[in-house]
Write a protein that holds these residues in place. Structure first.
Motif, PDB file in Angstrom:
ATOM      1  N   GLY A 209      -1.102  -4.107   1.534  1.00  0.00           N
ATOM      2  CA  GLY A 209      -0.986  -4.434   0.125  1.00  0.00           C
ATOM      3  C   GLY A 209       0.035  -3.518  -0.509  1.00  0.00           C
ATOM      4  O   GLY A 209       0.893  -2.965   0.165  1.00  0.00           O
ATOM      5  N   ASP A 210      -0.046  -3.340  -1.802  1.00  0.00           N
ATOM      6  CA  ASP A 210       0.909  -2.509  -2.511  1.00  0.00           C
ATOM      7  C   ASP A 210       0.607  -1.039  -2.316  1.00  0.00           C
ATOM      8  O   ASP A 210      -0.490  -0.646  -1.923  1.00  0.00           O
ATOM      9  N   ALA A 211       1.619  -0.186  -2.601  1.00  0.00           N
ATOM     10  CA  ALA A 211       1.411   1.252  -2.585  1.00  0.00           C
ATOM     11  C   ALA A 211       0.307   1.595  -3.569  1.00  0.00           C
ATOM     12  O   ALA A 211       0.060   0.865  -4.537  1.00  0.00           O
ATOM     13  N   PRO A 212      -0.406   2.709  -3.350  1.00  0.00           N
ATOM     14  CA  PRO A 212      -1.645   2.935  -4.090  1.00  0.00           C
ATOM     15  C   PRO A 212      -1.437   3.168  -5.571  1.00  0.00           C
ATOM     16  O   PRO A 212      -0.556   3.903  -5.997  1.00  0.00           O
ATOM     17  N   GLY A 213      -2.281   2.487  -6.348  1.00  0.00           N
ATOM     18  CA  GLY A 213      -2.467   2.844  -7.738  1.00  0.00           C
ATOM     19  C   GLY A 213      -3.692   3.732  -7.787  1.00  0.00           C
ATOM     20  O   GLY A 213      -3.675   4.857  -7.309  1.00  0.00           O
TER      21      GLY A 213
END
Length: 415
Positions: free
Chosen positions: A8-12
């Motif tokens: 998925g996307d880089a961590p928020g």
């Protein structure tokens, strides 16, 4: 450094359900510590700069952390939910699926957690022992009639060799029949031979695999035998065979994009490999420490960072100059004092469990009064040094009148 393609996307914001008492999340996640929401089974020493931290006693067995994360998700957007603990894998997977987050699915977590489902799954690719889920006591007697003694009886979702029984004859069966019946048991055919373990972190663009042999059977701790592990040289033919075996086993499973794996396998007298278990998490006991000493790989940091799409160092390509092993002296069931550090130059680390209750008995395979880590040029030398260290320690255990008496019982750390 290499950037691992993320699940998925880089961590928020990242929700973390933590078990290990020694993990330092600000140090492991320096670029995003202020986005970590950590719920921990043990009270952590390093929590500065975390977005949220709670010490939750018995966190692995109570659902508070799950409720808190779900409530937070009404107001906050999480990008990842991660855990370092086998007992929280299914819980984390449930949260991910409900929140639409990347990572291990519920079905995958169940297949690695439930030992009966695990055997059914792995049995499509490799030989597994005969097994049966036990819904009633009659299932056990029927299993014994089919496979004969000895048989192993274990909970399907337990770990660390907890609550396992080996029934070797009718007297053992009679004794077992006098215990309260559990609804979560399975029976398994007993397999002869030493047990090896394979520890890995696998992700797209990253692969680390290391193989070791248990010094003795993990079940031996319940009959007074100290436990330990000896690393194989990674270039050895048998280590390569074990790595290939790991790949065969994993091919039968729905594997997440990033995961650690801890596989245990019997090597039978007729040279066959038979699966004991495989888990989708970092190995316990001294495995992370031995791995970092030999390879410079932090299994926990690598797994958790890669699962969040963060960069991790590539594993070393060169073979190590030395390998390591450990031996743990069991609790003695009476107040004893562990000796000081063994005097051998090849002892790399020695530690005494100063928090052990004075009359503690062995509850699981990682339980210990003290342990030592040694180095050597190969598994044969490491094993010989472990046995010499063990003899030295056992000969110097002394009675302790006071449970808090720590003369000679201080941790000795470092190389």
């Amino acid at each position: 450094m290499t950037t691992i393609p993320p699940d998925g996307d880089a961590p928020g914001r990242v929700a973390v359900i933590n078990y290990r008492s020694v993990l330092d999340y600000p140090a492991m996640f320096p670029e995003c510590a202020d986005r970590l929401y950590v719920f921990s089974h043990h009270d952590l020493a390093h929590t500065e700069g975390l977005a949220h931290y709670e010490y939750v006693p018995q966190c692995e067995s109570i659902p508070y952390a799950e409720l808190a994360i779900r409530r937070m998700a009404h107001e906050l957007t999480f990008t990842h939910v991660v855990t370092d603990n086998e007992y929280d894998l299914e819980r984390a997977a449930h949260i991910r699926e409900d929140l639409g987050l990347p990572g291990q699915s519920r079905a995958s977590a169940l297949a690695f957690r439930d030992k009966a489902v695990m055997k059914e799954t792995a049995g499509r690719a490799v030989r597994v022992p005969g097994f049966a889920r036990l819904t009633a006591f009659g299932d056990l007697t029927s299993f014994i009639e089919k496979f004969a003694y000895p048989v192993v009886v274990k909970p399907v979702k337990q770990g660390g060799s907890r609550d396992i029984s080996v029934l070797r004859d009718e007297d053992d069966l009679l004794a077992f029949s006098r215990r309260p019946w559990r609804e979560d048991l399975m029976a398994e055919e007993f397999v002869e031979g030493p047990m090896y373990h394979v520890d890995a972190v696998i992700s797209e663009g990253y692969r680390f695999v290391a193989s070791s042999r248990y010094l003795r059977s993990c079940l031996g701790v319940f009959t007074g035998h100290n436990n330990g592990s000896v690393q194989l040289r990674p270039e050895s033919a048998f280590a390569r065979r074990l790595e290939e075996y790991l790949d065969r086993v994993l091919a039968a499973f729905d594997t997440p994009g990033t995961s650690a794996y801890h596989l245990e396998v019997f090597h039978t007298p007729d040279d066959e490999l038979v699966l004991c278990e495989i888990a989708s998490r970092v190995g316990g006991d001294r495995i992370p420490q031995l791995t970092e000493l030999t390879y410079g790989v932090d299994l926990h940091a690598t797994t958790l960072r890669a699962a969040c799409g963060l960069p991790v160092p590539q594993p070393p390509r060169d073979t190590p100059g030395e390998v390591h092993g450990s031996v743990s002296v069991l609790p003695q069931g009476r107040p004893v004092r562990a000796p000081g550090r063994p005097p051998f130059p090849w002892v790399r680390h020695y530690e005494v469990n100063t928090r052990l209750a004075p009359d503690a008995v062995t509850l699981h395979s990682a339980h210990h009064l003290c342990f030592a880590v040694v180095c050597g040029d190969g598994p044969e030398q490491v094993e010989a040094r472990l046995l010499e260290t063990e003899r030295w320690l056992m000969a110097r255990l002394s009675e302790a009148d006071d449970a808090n008496d720590t003369e000679n019982a201080e941790s000795t750390r470092g190389n």
